[in-house]
Write an enzyme that holds these catalytic residues in place. Structure first.
Site, PDB file in Angstrom:
ATOM      1  N   ASP A  55       0.820  -1.198   0.000  1.00 17.26           N
ATOM      2  CA  ASP A  55       0.000   0.000   0.000  1.00 17.26           C
ATOM      3  C   ASP A  55       0.862   1.259   0.000  1.00 17.26           C
ATOM      4  OD1 ASP A  55      -2.727   0.722  -0.194  1.00 17.26           O
ATOM      5  OD2 ASP A  55      -2.690   1.502   1.833  1.00 17.26           O
ATOM      6  N   GLU A  97       0.309  10.757   5.337  1.00 17.86           N
ATOM      7  CA  GLU A  97       0.103   9.318   5.169  1.00 17.86           C
ATOM      8  C   GLU A  97       1.393   8.620   4.769  1.00 17.86           C
ATOM      9  OE1 GLU A  97      -2.807   6.860   2.265  1.00 17.86           O
ATOM     10  OE2 GLU A  97      -3.788   8.278   3.630  1.00 17.86           O
ATOM     11  N   GLU A 149     -10.912   6.389  -1.840  1.00 18.02           N
ATOM     12  CA  GLU A 149     -10.864   6.842  -0.453  1.00 18.02           C
ATOM     13  C   GLU A 149     -11.983   6.205   0.377  1.00 18.02           C
ATOM     14  OE1 GLU A 149      -8.154   8.090   0.195  1.00 18.02           O
ATOM     15  OE2 GLU A 149      -7.984  10.245  -0.198  1.00 18.02           O
ATOM     16  N   GLU A 228      -9.763  -3.090  -5.722  1.00 18.33           N
ATOM     17  CA  GLU A 228      -9.634  -3.141  -4.264  1.00 18.33           C
ATOM     18  C   GLU A 228      -9.737  -4.575  -3.755  1.00 18.33           C
ATOM     19  OE1 GLU A 228      -8.804  -0.866  -2.147  1.00 18.33           O
ATOM     20  OE2 GLU A 228      -8.932   0.947  -3.348  1.00 18.33           O
TER      21      GLU A 228
END
Length: 239
Positions: A55, A97, A149, A228
Site C-alpha cells: 500500500d 500518510e 478513499e 480493491e
C-alpha cells in the site's frame, strides 16, 4: 440516465444508486476477509505486513493521480463550489500518510526500499495512470477518487465499531482511515462527485453530452471496487 433512473438517483445521489446496483462487489471491497480478520482479531500479521509494503507503493502512485484530479478541478470547477479546497486538503493528508507508512514499516520491520510491487498492485497503478490523461473527464476522475478513499474509510471504520476484537496494535491503522474526520472528507468528495454526475444526467435529458460520461464513471467505479478486492486478495496471498 433517464426517467425512473433519474428519479431514483435524486433520492440519494447517483452514487448511492450505483452502489445499490453493484452491492455485491461493493461489499466484497469493504467487507473483505482481510478486513474482517482485523476486525475479529484473527489477522495473519505476515499478510498485514505485505499489505503495508504494497500500500505504501500504491499511495505514492495515488499522489500523482490526486494531483491530476486537482488540476482538473482547477480547470473545470467553479471556485464557489470549493472543489479544489477539498481535494487539496486530501493531498495534504497524503503527505502525512506517506510519513505514517514509513513509521509503521519501521515498527513492523518492513523494508520499503526492498518491497517490489506485486501484480495486483501493478495493475491497479496502471489503472490510475490511465486516468491521469487530460482527456479523462473531471466527473469520471472525481468519482474514482471518491471510491478509492471511501473503500478504506468504510473498511477500517468497520474495525472500530463496538464489540470488535481489533488487536490493540492495529487500532492506529484503523483510526487513520476509519476516523470521523476522514469520513467527513469522503462525504465531501461524494458530494462533489454526485453534483457532477447529476449535472451529466441533466445534460443527457436536455440532449447535451452526458451519456458517455455517466457510463464511463460507472464502469470505472466498478473497476475500482474490483481492483480493491484484488489488492486485499494479494495481501492475503490469494491472488
Amino acid at each position: 440516465m433517464e426517467g425512473k433512473a433519474k428519479e431514483e438517483a435524486g433520492k440519494g445521489g447517483v452514487i448511492d444508486t450505483w452502489l445499490r446496483k453493484h452491492r455485491l462487489i461493493y461489499i466484497g471491497a469493504t467487507r473483505h476477509p482481510f478486513i474482517l480478520a482485523i476486525r475479529d482479531g484473527t489477522v495473519n500479521y505476515s499478510s498485514f505486513k505485505k499489505w503495508l509494503g504494497q500500500d505504501y507503493i500504491f499511495v505514492r502512485e495515488f499522489v500523482a493521480f490526486a494531483a491530476s484530479v486537482l488540476v482538473k478541478a482547477w480547470k473545470e470547477s467553479d471556485d464557489s463550489k470549493g472543489d479544489t479546497e477539498v481535494i487539496l486538503g486530501g493531498m495534504a493528508g497524503l503527505h502525512d500518510e506517506i510519513a505514517w507508512f514509513k513509521k509503521e514499516a519501521s515498527k513492523w520491520g518492513v523494508e520499503l526500499s526492498e518491497t517490489v510491487p506485486q501484480k495486483a498492485n501493478q495493475v491497479y497503478c496502471r489503472f490510475l495512470e490511465s486516468l491521469m490523461s487530460p482527456e479523462v473527464d473531471y466527473t469520471v476522475a472525481i468519482t474514482v477518487f471518491w471510491a478509492i478513499e471511501a473503500v478504506y474509510q468504510e473498511s477500517f471504520a468497520h474495525c472500530l465499531e463496538p464489540d470488535t476484537n481489533t488487536p490493540p496494535e492495529l487500532q492506529e491503522v484503523c483510526q487513520r482511515w476509519g476516523n470521523d474526520g476522514f469520513g467527513q472528507y469522503c462525504h465531501s468528495l461524494k458530494k462533489i462527485a454526485n453534483r457532477l454526475l447529476e449535472k451529466a444526467s441533466d445534460d443527457l435529458i436536455m440532449g447535451k453530452a452526458g451519456d458517455d460520461v455517466l457510463k464511463k464513471a460507472e464502469v470505472e467505479l466498478i473497476r475500482v471496487l474490483e481492483h480493491e478486492v484484488e489488492f486485499w486478495n494479494m495481501s492475503r496471498g490469494t491472488a
